[in-house]
Scaffold this motif. Sequence first.
Motif, PDB file in Angstrom:
ATOM      1  N   ARG A  55       1.488  -5.645  -1.504  1.00 55.08           N
ATOM      2  CA  ARG A  55       2.648  -4.802  -1.245  1.00 55.08           C
ATOM      3  C   ARG A  55       2.573  -4.448   0.237  1.00 55.08           C
ATOM      4  NH1 ARG A  55       5.425  -2.293  -4.782  1.00 55.08           N
ATOM      5  NH2 ARG A  55       3.744  -2.259  -6.298  1.00 55.08           N
ATOM      6  N   VAL A  56       3.652  -4.694   0.964  1.00 60.17           N
ATOM      7  CA  VAL A  56       3.702  -4.399   2.390  1.00 60.17           C
ATOM      8  C   VAL A  56       4.508  -3.122   2.570  1.00 60.17           C
ATOM      9  CG1 VAL A  56       4.365  -5.276   4.660  1.00 60.17           C
ATOM     10  CG2 VAL A  56       3.612  -6.877   2.886  1.00 60.17           C
ATOM     11  N   VAL A  57       3.940  -2.139   3.296  1.00 57.62           N
ATOM     12  CA  VAL A  57       4.627  -0.866   3.495  1.00 57.62           C
ATOM     13  C   VAL A  57       4.599  -0.469   4.967  1.00 57.62           C
ATOM     14  CG1 VAL A  57       4.176  -0.022   1.165  1.00 57.62           C
ATOM     15  CG2 VAL A  57       2.572   0.508   2.972  1.00 57.62           C
ATOM     16  N   THR A  58       5.665   0.193   5.383  1.00 57.66           N
ATOM     17  CA  THR A  58       5.729   0.830   6.695  1.00 57.66           C
ATOM     18  C   THR A  58       6.027   2.305   6.438  1.00 57.66           C
ATOM     19  OG1 THR A  58       8.116   0.559   7.015  1.00 57.66           O
ATOM     20  CG2 THR A  58       6.702  -1.294   7.694  1.00 57.66           C
ATOM     21  N   ALA A  59       6.237   3.053   7.482  1.00 59.93           N
ATOM     22  CA  ALA A  59       6.548   4.474   7.325  1.00 59.93           C
ATOM     23  C   ALA A  59       7.861   4.685   6.572  1.00 59.93           C
ATOM     24  CB  ALA A  59       6.605   5.160   8.682  1.00 59.93           C
ATOM     25  N   THR A  60       8.763   3.706   6.621  1.00 64.28           N
ATOM     26  CA  THR A  60      10.086   3.893   6.026  1.00 64.28           C
ATOM     27  C   THR A  60      10.479   2.861   4.980  1.00 64.28           C
ATOM     28  OG1 THR A  60      11.115   2.631   7.812  1.00 64.28           O
ATOM     29  CG2 THR A  60      10.965   5.032   8.099  1.00 64.28           C
ATOM     30  N   GLN A  61       9.690   1.782   4.817  1.00 67.44           N
ATOM     31  CA  GLN A  61      10.077   0.700   3.908  1.00 67.44           C
ATOM     32  C   GLN A  61       8.903   0.217   3.081  1.00 67.44           C
ATOM     33  OE1 GLN A  61      11.958  -1.746   7.221  1.00 67.44           O
ATOM     34  NE2 GLN A  61      13.085  -2.438   5.422  1.00 67.44           N
ATOM     35  N   SER A  62       9.222  -0.440   1.976  1.00 69.86           N
ATOM     36  CA  SER A  62       8.210  -1.070   1.135  1.00 69.86           C
ATOM     37  C   SER A  62       8.772  -2.382   0.611  1.00 69.86           C
ATOM     38  CB  SER A  62       7.861  -0.142  -0.029  1.00 69.86           C
ATOM     39  OG  SER A  62       6.945  -0.760  -0.886  1.00 69.86           O
ATOM     40  N   ASP A  63       7.920  -3.402   0.506  1.00 65.47           N
ATOM     41  CA  ASP A  63       8.333  -4.696  -0.007  1.00 65.47           C
ATOM     42  C   ASP A  63       7.245  -5.197  -0.947  1.00 65.47           C
ATOM     43  OD1 ASP A  63       9.794  -6.982  -0.400  1.00 65.47           O
ATOM     44  OD2 ASP A  63       9.477  -7.812   1.598  1.00 65.47           O
ATOM     45  N   GLY A  64       7.617  -5.586  -2.141  1.00 65.42           N
ATOM     46  CA  GLY A  64       6.631  -6.140  -3.048  1.00 65.42           C
ATOM     47  C   GLY A  64       6.681  -5.497  -4.416  1.00 65.42           C
ATOM     48  N   PRO A  65       5.777  -5.892  -5.280  1.00 64.24           N
ATOM     49  CA  PRO A  65       4.645  -6.755  -4.981  1.00 64.24           C
ATOM     50  C   PRO A  65       5.069  -8.205  -4.778  1.00 64.24           C
ATOM     51  CG  PRO A  65       4.614  -6.194  -7.304  1.00 64.24           C
ATOM     52  CD  PRO A  65       5.754  -5.434  -6.677  1.00 64.24           C
ATOM     53  N   LEU A  66       4.369  -8.878  -3.873  1.00 61.81           N
ATOM     54  CA  LEU A  66       4.649 -10.253  -3.498  1.00 61.81           C
ATOM     55  C   LEU A  66       3.435 -11.110  -3.830  1.00 61.81           C
ATOM     56  CD1 LEU A  66       5.986  -9.293   0.012  1.00 61.81           C
ATOM     57  CD2 LEU A  66       7.393  -9.962  -1.930  1.00 61.81           C
ATOM     58  N   THR A  67       3.658 -12.283  -4.368  1.00 60.57           N
ATOM     59  CA  THR A  67       2.578 -13.194  -4.733  1.00 60.57           C
ATOM     60  C   THR A  67       2.162 -14.009  -3.516  1.00 60.57           C
ATOM     61  OG1 THR A  67       3.619 -13.417  -6.896  1.00 60.57           O
ATOM     62  CG2 THR A  67       1.877 -14.960  -6.377  1.00 60.57           C
ATOM     63  N   VAL A  68       0.853 -14.120  -3.287  1.00 62.45           N
ATOM     64  CA  VAL A  68       0.336 -14.913  -2.179  1.00 62.45           C
ATOM     65  C   VAL A  68      -0.701 -15.906  -2.713  1.00 62.45           C
ATOM     66  CG1 VAL A  68       0.767 -13.161  -0.410  1.00 62.45           C
ATOM     67  CG2 VAL A  68      -1.426 -13.176  -1.607  1.00 62.45           C
ATOM     68  N   CYS A  69      -1.137 -16.820  -1.851  1.00 65.42           N
ATOM     69  CA  CYS A  69      -2.179 -17.771  -2.246  1.00 65.42           C
ATOM     70  C   CYS A  69      -3.550 -17.098  -2.144  1.00 65.42           C
ATOM     71  CB  CYS A  69      -2.120 -19.024  -1.370  1.00 65.42           C
ATOM     72  SG  CYS A  69      -2.704 -18.783   0.316  1.00 65.42           S
ATOM     73  N   ARG A  70      -4.560 -17.743  -2.706  1.00 64.62           N
ATOM     74  CA  ARG A  70      -5.910 -17.169  -2.713  1.00 64.62           C
ATOM     75  C   ARG A  70      -6.456 -16.962  -1.297  1.00 64.62           C
ATOM     76  NH1 ARG A  70      -8.948 -15.879  -6.470  1.00 64.62           N
ATOM     77  NH2 ARG A  70      -7.860 -17.115  -8.022  1.00 64.62           N
ATOM     78  N   ASP A  71      -6.228 -17.919  -0.384  1.00 63.75           N
ATOM     79  CA  ASP A  71      -6.742 -17.769   0.984  1.00 63.75           C
ATOM     80  C   ASP A  71      -6.123 -16.571   1.701  1.00 63.75           C
ATOM     81  OD1 ASP A  71      -8.432 -19.945   0.706  1.00 63.75           O
ATOM     82  OD2 ASP A  71      -7.093 -21.344   1.745  1.00 63.75           O
ATOM     83  N   CYS A  72      -4.815 -16.379   1.551  1.00 68.42           N
ATOM     84  CA  CYS A  72      -4.161 -15.234   2.196  1.00 68.42           C
ATOM     85  C   CYS A  72      -4.606 -13.922   1.552  1.00 68.42           C
ATOM     86  CB  CYS A  72      -2.645 -15.381   2.135  1.00 68.42           C
ATOM     87  SG  CYS A  72      -2.018 -16.688   3.228  1.00 68.42           S
ATOM     88  N   TYR A  73      -4.728 -13.904   0.228  1.00 61.23           N
ATOM     89  CA  TYR A  73      -5.181 -12.703  -0.478  1.00 61.23           C
ATOM     90  C   TYR A  73      -6.573 -12.305   0.022  1.00 61.23           C
ATOM     91  CZ  TYR A  73      -6.139  -9.525  -4.374  1.00 61.23           C
ATOM     92  OH  TYR A  73      -6.442  -8.421  -5.123  1.00 61.23           O
ATOM     93  N   THR A  74      -7.458 -13.293   0.141  1.00 63.66           N
ATOM     94  CA  THR A  74      -8.824 -13.026   0.605  1.00 63.66           C
ATOM     95  C   THR A  74      -8.828 -12.537   2.040  1.00 63.66           C
ATOM     96  OG1 THR A  74      -9.678 -14.689  -0.912  1.00 63.66           O
ATOM     97  CG2 THR A  74     -11.104 -14.070   0.908  1.00 63.66           C
TER      98      THR A  74
END
Length: 81
Positions: A55-74
Amino acid sequence: MPGESDSPVLTIRMRWMFGWEQHRPGGCRCLCRMFHNIPGTGVCLAAAEPGLLIRVVTATQSDGPLTVCRDCYTALAPLAD
């Protein structure tokens, strides 16, 4: 290595929200390649894995949950809240 059922949703805090491209075809599309100066498209084109979520968050926004690959997750796990 985390499995699908025991992987937490990683919360990644950013200063600015980037336009997320994941909903387009072609892989997990995580933008971390841009931050690591990996040549190519700037986004990851590996297949996303169900259960590896961020989940990507900033002070004013949120996006997700988003699925990623194992390498990016790690790679993102140490940056998560």
